[in-house]
Motif scaffolding. Structure first.
Motif, PDB file in Angstrom:
ATOM      1  N   VAL A   5       0.861  -1.179   0.000  1.00 44.53           N
ATOM      2  CA  VAL A   5       0.000   0.000   0.000  1.00 44.53           C
ATOM      3  C   VAL A   5       0.899   1.231   0.000  1.00 44.53           C
ATOM      4  N   TYR A   6       0.667   2.123  -0.971  1.00 44.22           N
ATOM      5  CA  TYR A   6       1.414   3.373  -1.075  1.00 44.22           C
ATOM      6  C   TYR A   6       0.477   4.545  -0.833  1.00 44.22           C
ATOM      7  N   LYS A   7       0.949   5.522  -0.061  1.00 47.15           N
ATOM      8  CA  LYS A   7       0.259   6.802  -0.004  1.00 47.15           C
ATOM      9  C   LYS A   7       0.538   7.492  -1.339  1.00 47.15           C
ATOM     10  N   LEU A   8      -0.292   8.465  -1.694  1.00 46.39           N
ATOM     11  CA  LEU A   8      -0.145   9.094  -3.004  1.00 46.39           C
ATOM     12  C   LEU A   8       1.079   9.999  -3.120  1.00 46.39           C
ATOM     13  N   ASP A   9       1.867  10.116  -2.043  1.00 45.93           N
ATOM     14  CA  ASP A   9       3.143  10.832  -2.146  1.00 45.93           C
ATOM     15  C   ASP A   9       4.314   9.861  -2.341  1.00 45.93           C
ATOM     16  N   LYS A  51      13.716   3.354  -8.829  1.00 41.98           N
ATOM     17  CA  LYS A  51      13.673   2.966 -10.242  1.00 41.98           C
ATOM     18  C   LYS A  51      14.003   1.491 -10.377  1.00 41.98           C
ATOM     19  N   ASP A  52      13.445   0.882 -11.423  1.00 46.88           N
ATOM     20  CA  ASP A  52      13.780  -0.514 -11.691  1.00 46.88           C
ATOM     21  C   ASP A  52      15.089  -0.588 -12.474  1.00 46.88           C
ATOM     22  N   ILE A  53      15.509  -1.783 -12.842  1.00 41.19           N
ATOM     23  CA  ILE A  53      16.791  -2.000 -13.512  1.00 41.19           C
ATOM     24  C   ILE A  53      16.891  -1.259 -14.847  1.00 41.19           C
ATOM     25  N   ASP A  54      15.735  -0.948 -15.459  1.00 42.02           N
ATOM     26  CA  ASP A  54      15.714  -0.227 -16.727  1.00 42.02           C
ATOM     27  C   ASP A  54      15.617   1.289 -16.541  1.00 42.02           C
ATOM     28  N   GLY A  55      15.625   1.741 -15.291  1.00 42.76           N
ATOM     29  CA  GLY A  55      15.545   3.170 -15.022  1.00 42.76           C
ATOM     30  C   GLY A  55      14.128   3.715 -14.930  1.00 42.76           C
ATOM     31  N   LYS A  56      13.149   2.836 -14.911  1.00 37.96           N
ATOM     32  CA  LYS A  56      11.753   3.265 -14.824  1.00 37.96           C
ATOM     33  C   LYS A  56      11.419   3.636 -13.376  1.00 37.96           C
ATOM     34  N   ALA A  57      10.919   4.859 -13.171  1.00 34.53           N
ATOM     35  CA  ALA A  57      10.504   5.317 -11.840  1.00 34.53           C
ATOM     36  C   ALA A  57       9.107   4.753 -11.573  1.00 34.53           C
ATOM     37  N   PHE A  58       9.065   3.478 -11.217  1.00 37.56           N
ATOM     38  CA  PHE A  58       7.789   2.761 -11.157  1.00 37.56           C
ATOM     39  C   PHE A  58       6.892   3.189 -10.005  1.00 37.56           C
ATOM     40  N   VAL A  59       7.454   3.625  -8.891  1.00 36.24           N
ATOM     41  CA  VAL A  59       6.606   4.078  -7.781  1.00 36.24           C
ATOM     42  C   VAL A  59       5.947   5.412  -8.160  1.00 36.24           C
ATOM     43  N   LYS A  60       6.708   6.313  -8.750  1.00 37.56           N
ATOM     44  CA  LYS A  60       6.132   7.584  -9.213  1.00 37.56           C
ATOM     45  C   LYS A  60       5.032   7.326 -10.226  1.00 37.56           C
ATOM     46  N   GLU A  61       5.307   6.440 -11.181  1.00 33.54           N
ATOM     47  CA  GLU A  61       4.286   6.104 -12.176  1.00 33.54           C
ATOM     48  C   GLU A  61       3.055   5.517 -11.494  1.00 33.54           C
ATOM     49  N   ARG A  62       3.269   4.661 -10.522  1.00 37.17           N
ATOM     50  CA  ARG A  62       2.169   3.996  -9.810  1.00 37.17           C
ATOM     51  C   ARG A  62       1.275   5.006  -9.092  1.00 37.17           C
ATOM     52  N   VAL A  63       1.889   5.934  -8.351  1.00 36.10           N
ATOM     53  CA  VAL A  63       1.055   6.898  -7.635  1.00 36.10           C
ATOM     54  C   VAL A  63       0.400   7.890  -8.598  1.00 36.10           C
ATOM     55  N   TYR A  92       6.740  -3.392 -14.916  1.00 35.88           N
ATOM     56  CA  TYR A  92       8.084  -2.976 -14.529  1.00 35.88           C
ATOM     57  C   TYR A  92       8.889  -4.233 -14.201  1.00 35.88           C
ATOM     58  N   LYS A  93      10.088  -4.080 -13.685  1.00 39.23           N
ATOM     59  CA  LYS A  93      10.917  -5.233 -13.306  1.00 39.23           C
ATOM     60  C   LYS A  93      11.244  -5.142 -11.821  1.00 39.23           C
ATOM     61  N   PHE A  94      11.220  -6.303 -11.149  1.00 36.75           N
ATOM     62  CA  PHE A  94      11.448  -6.316  -9.712  1.00 36.75           C
ATOM     63  C   PHE A  94      11.982  -7.676  -9.286  1.00 36.75           C
ATOM     64  N   THR A  95      12.578  -7.734  -8.108  1.00 35.09           N
ATOM     65  CA  THR A  95      13.115  -8.998  -7.604  1.00 35.09           C
ATOM     66  C   THR A  95      11.994  -9.897  -7.111  1.00 35.09           C
ATOM     67  N   ASN A  96      11.910 -11.090  -7.678  1.00 36.92           N
ATOM     68  CA  ASN A  96      10.927 -12.092  -7.265  1.00 36.92           C
ATOM     69  C   ASN A  96      11.372 -12.653  -5.915  1.00 36.92           C
ATOM     70  N   PRO A  97      10.501 -12.602  -4.889  1.00 39.55           N
ATOM     71  CA  PRO A  97      10.907 -13.091  -3.570  1.00 39.55           C
ATOM     72  C   PRO A  97      11.159 -14.600  -3.525  1.00 39.55           C
ATOM     73  N   GLU A  98      10.602 -15.341  -4.478  1.00 39.66           N
ATOM     74  CA  GLU A  98      10.818 -16.790  -4.498  1.00 39.66           C
ATOM     75  C   GLU A  98      12.107 -17.175  -5.206  1.00 39.66           C
TER      76      GLU A  98
END
Length: 158
Positions: A77-81, A102-114, A127-133
């Protein structure tokens, strides 16, 4: 003999082809969560937060309540900031503002998400992220729904 060889080869090719066609569904059943799983989990999280209140809802998600964890699927859960209000995989992220992450490709995914959360009631994001498994960086799709001044999200790995 040539006819028998042709029939045997065709039979082997059909067996291999049918096995290959069955594999994706087997992987989906045995592997990670699906898009439908993510949407259902987010809806469950939104309903729980609405019914229990922000603090209890965030605590359940961050406390890794079994109803909010499904294989590689967890809620955030992210606040809109861009501040993390709850995180089902990493409680150390709670309270941190990740707007510049940013992800490995430089995408500011949290900013985009909010930003998407401010503009839409629900959406999918890539986007790209580390799979916990697997502990590997993998393509990920995140489903999010806006709830008041937050976005509640759950993602799947591709």
């Amino acid at each position: 003999m040539h006819t028998q060889f042709f029939r045997a080869s065709r039979s082997i090719a059909l067996t291999v082809l049918s096995s290959a066609l069955l594999l994706p569904s087997a992987f989906a059943a045995d592997g990670g969560a699906s898009r439908a799983d993510a949407e259902a989990m987010v809806k469950k999280g939104v309903a729980f937060i609405k019914a229990s209140g922000d603090q209890a809802g965030y605590a359940a998600i961050t406390g890794k309540d079994a109803k909010f964890i499904d294989r590689d699927l967890y809620l955030v859960v992210y606040k809109l900031d861009g501040t993390v209000a709850a995180h089902g995989a990493n409680p150390k992220m709670v309270g941190k503002n990740l707007i510049e992450l940013k992800d490995i490709d430089g995408k500011a995914f949290v900013k985009e998400r909010v930003d998407l959360g401010k503009a839409k009631p629900h959406f999918w994001q890539d986007y790209k992220f580390t799979n916990p498994e697997t502990k590997k960086i993998e393509p990920k799709q995140m489903y999010c729904e806006r709830l008041n001044e937050t976005v509640v999200c759950g993602g799947i790995y591709l």
